[in-house]
Write a protein that holds these residues in place. Structure first.
Motif, mmCIF file in Angstrom:
data_model
loop_
_atom_site.group_PDB
_atom_site.id
_atom_site.type_symbol
_atom_site.label_atom_id
_atom_site.label_comp_id
_atom_site.label_asym_id
_atom_site.label_seq_id
_atom_site.Cartn_x
_atom_site.Cartn_y
_atom_site.Cartn_z
ATOM 1 N N TYR A 11 0.834 -1.212 0.000
ATOM 2 C CA TYR A 11 0.000 0.000 0.000
ATOM 3 C C TYR A 11 0.866 1.258 0.000
ATOM 4 O O TYR A 11 0.584 2.213 -0.725
ATOM 5 N N SER A 12 1.910 1.269 0.819
ATOM 6 C CA SER A 12 2.772 2.448 0.906
ATOM 7 C C SER A 12 3.498 2.702 -0.405
ATOM 8 O O SER A 12 3.660 3.854 -0.831
ATOM 9 N N VAL A 13 3.942 1.629 -1.049
ATOM 10 C CA VAL A 13 4.599 1.769 -2.351
ATOM 11 C C VAL A 13 3.607 2.325 -3.372
ATOM 12 O O VAL A 13 3.923 3.251 -4.137
ATOM 13 N N ALA A 14 2.376 1.774 -3.385
ATOM 14 C CA ALA A 14 1.353 2.250 -4.318
ATOM 15 C C ALA A 14 1.017 3.711 -4.058
ATOM 16 O O ALA A 14 0.798 4.493 -5.001
ATOM 17 N N LEU A 15 0.999 4.094 -2.796
ATOM 18 C CA LEU A 15 0.683 5.475 -2.429
ATOM 19 C C LEU A 15 1.687 6.445 -3.032
ATOM 20 O O LEU A 15 1.325 7.489 -3.587
ATOM 21 N N ARG A 16 2.958 6.095 -2.981
ATOM 22 C CA ARG A 16 3.989 6.969 -3.528
ATOM 23 C C ARG A 16 3.928 7.006 -5.052
ATOM 24 O O ARG A 16 4.201 8.030 -5.672
ATOM 25 N N LEU A 17 3.593 5.873 -5.657
ATOM 26 C CA LEU A 17 3.492 5.832 -7.109
ATOM 27 C C LEU A 17 2.309 6.642 -7.625
ATOM 28 O O LEU A 17 2.409 7.345 -8.633
ATOM 29 N N VAL A 18 1.193 6.578 -6.910
ATOM 30 C CA VAL A 18 -0.026 7.285 -7.332
ATOM 31 C C VAL A 18 0.110 8.786 -7.115
ATOM 32 O O VAL A 18 -0.293 9.592 -7.953
ATOM 33 N N GLY A 19 0.682 9.181 -5.959
ATOM 34 C CA GLY A 19 0.833 10.606 -5.649
ATOM 35 C C GLY A 19 -0.417 11.168 -4.995
ATOM 36 O O GLY A 19 -1.518 10.617 -5.132
ATOM 37 N N PRO A 20 -0.281 12.286 -4.274
ATOM 38 C CA PRO A 20 -1.399 12.829 -3.493
ATOM 39 C C PRO A 20 -2.560 13.343 -4.332
ATOM 40 O O PRO A 20 -3.712 13.272 -3.896
ATOM 41 N N VAL A 21 -2.305 13.876 -5.525
ATOM 42 C CA VAL A 21 -3.400 14.421 -6.342
ATOM 43 C C VAL A 21 -4.327 13.301 -6.801
ATOM 44 O O VAL A 21 -5.549 13.358 -6.620
ATOM 45 N N MET A 22 -3.739 12.254 -7.395
ATOM 46 C CA MET A 22 -4.536 11.114 -7.841
ATOM 47 C C MET A 22 -5.166 10.390 -6.658
ATOM 48 O O MET A 22 -6.294 9.901 -6.732
ATOM 49 N N GLN A 23 -4.432 10.343 -5.547
ATOM 50 C CA GLN A 23 -4.949 9.677 -4.355
ATOM 51 C C GLN A 23 -6.246 10.324 -3.886
ATOM 52 O O GLN A 23 -7.229 9.630 -3.563
ATOM 53 N N THR B 102 -7.581 10.845 5.202
ATOM 54 C CA THR B 102 -6.316 10.550 4.547
ATOM 55 C C THR B 102 -6.225 11.334 3.237
ATOM 56 O O THR B 102 -7.112 12.109 2.909
ATOM 57 N N GLY B 103 -5.148 11.126 2.501
ATOM 58 C CA GLY B 103 -4.962 11.854 1.254
ATOM 59 C C GLY B 103 -3.877 12.907 1.324
ATOM 60 O O GLY B 103 -3.625 13.618 0.347
ATOM 61 N N TYR B 104 -3.196 13.018 2.470
ATOM 62 C CA TYR B 104 -2.117 13.995 2.620
ATOM 63 C C TYR B 104 -0.838 13.469 1.949
ATOM 64 O O TYR B 104 -0.632 12.256 1.855
ATOM 65 N N PRO B 105 0.047 14.358 1.497
ATOM 66 C CA PRO B 105 1.308 13.900 0.903
ATOM 67 C C PRO B 105 2.084 13.005 1.865
ATOM 68 O O PRO B 105 2.165 13.291 3.063
ATOM 69 N N ALA B 106 2.630 11.913 1.352
ATOM 70 C CA ALA B 106 3.358 10.958 2.186
ATOM 71 C C ALA B 106 4.774 10.786 1.631
ATOM 72 O O ALA B 106 4.960 10.554 0.443
ATOM 73 N N PHE B 107 5.752 10.913 2.508
ATOM 74 C CA PHE B 107 7.162 10.844 2.115
ATOM 75 C C PHE B 107 7.843 9.564 2.607
ATOM 76 O O PHE B 107 8.819 9.121 2.020
ATOM 77 N N PHE B 108 7.386 9.030 3.735
ATOM 78 C CA PHE B 108 7.915 7.795 4.317
ATOM 79 C C PHE B 108 9.421 7.887 4.588
ATOM 80 O O PHE B 108 10.155 6.918 4.414
#
Length: 247
Positions: free
Chosen positions: A143-155, A170-176
């Motif tokens: 999920y975390s990998v997919a989140l970074r690939l999708v990006g906050p706008v698409m998310q 949820t939906g905030y930018p994630a940097f991990f």
């Protein structure tokens, strides 16, 4: 309408599997573990001040006569000044004018660009002997990998369709940044914390419940990682640390 029906069927099927086979698809509660650690240390240490970072208007605790409850976030809402005894609007990456006996957060640190600066600020905000407890999603879970690939706008566009219950949460930018059990533990130790204790959790396949084949694949992967203790791929972890009594 067709998409909504399709997603609804998939989510219902995933929910049935979780009820029918909880040992395979069920998710142990990281929040219960986090709350248990917090409650134990509140009773043991009786901190006069508790700082919650990133809680905004969804705090982990309730105000109490036993301690001063301080909230900190980069944004504010009207309820923040009712929920906490004091509310600070700033990033935890900068030094905080607070002296607390306990610091807590949940699903915060994956959203911080520079967790080295955040960890240093947390260290300085705690009194000697103070403790902190966090739950942090892990950066290498699917999920975390997919989140970074999708990006906050698409998310933000996808959430209302795929996970409508998470809208506004949820939906905030994630940097991990440093968000794996080993990296975060090392980061805390490097900043001077001791007694760093990490507990990993492996099941977050619900994020993929909108499409049953993905849900099943991720659940299988999670169970394999849990069996082999591959903490790198855990869904998240509760981590606690203590500031030494003597500096």
């Amino acid at each position: 309408m067709i998409l909504k029906t399709f997603i609804g069927w998939n989510r219902n099927a995933a929910a049935w599997l979780e009820r029918r086979f909880p040992r395979i698809f069920g998710a142990p509660s990281y929040k219960e573990e986090l709350e248990r650690r917090i409650a134990d240390d509140v009773a043991r240490l009786r901190p006069s001040a508790i700082l919650e970072v990133g809680g905004i208007d969804r705090p982990l605790l309730k105000r109490s006569a036993d301690f001063t409850y301080i909230g900190l976030d980069i944004e504010e809402k009207p309820d923040c000044y009712r929920i906490y005894d004091r509310f600070v609007v700033q990033s935890i990456e900068r030094p905080v004018d607070v002296e607390a006996g306990m610091l807590i957060s949940i699903t915060l640190m994956e959203h911080i660009p520079d967790n080295k600066a955040a960890a240093r600020s947390m260290f300085l905000a705690l009194r000697p002997g103070g403790v902190m407890h966090h739950y942090i999603p892990s950066k290498w879970h699917p999920y975390s990998v997919a989140l970074r690939l999708v990006g906050p706008v698409m998310q933000k566009w996808l959430i209302p369709h795929l996970r409508p219950s998470a809208v506004g949460v949820t939906g905030y930018p994630a940097f991990f940044d440093h968000c794996s059990p080993s990296d975060m533990a090392k980061l805390f130790r490097d900043q001077g914390f001791e007694r760093v204790d990490v507990m990993s959790f492996y099941r977050a396949s619900d994020y993929f419940a909108f499409f049953l084949p993905a849900y099943l694949s991720v659940a299988l992967f999670e169970n394999l990682c849990a069996a082999l203790n591959w903490r790198m791929f855990c869904s998240g972890f509760v981590i606690s640390a203590t500031k030494p009594t003597h500096q």
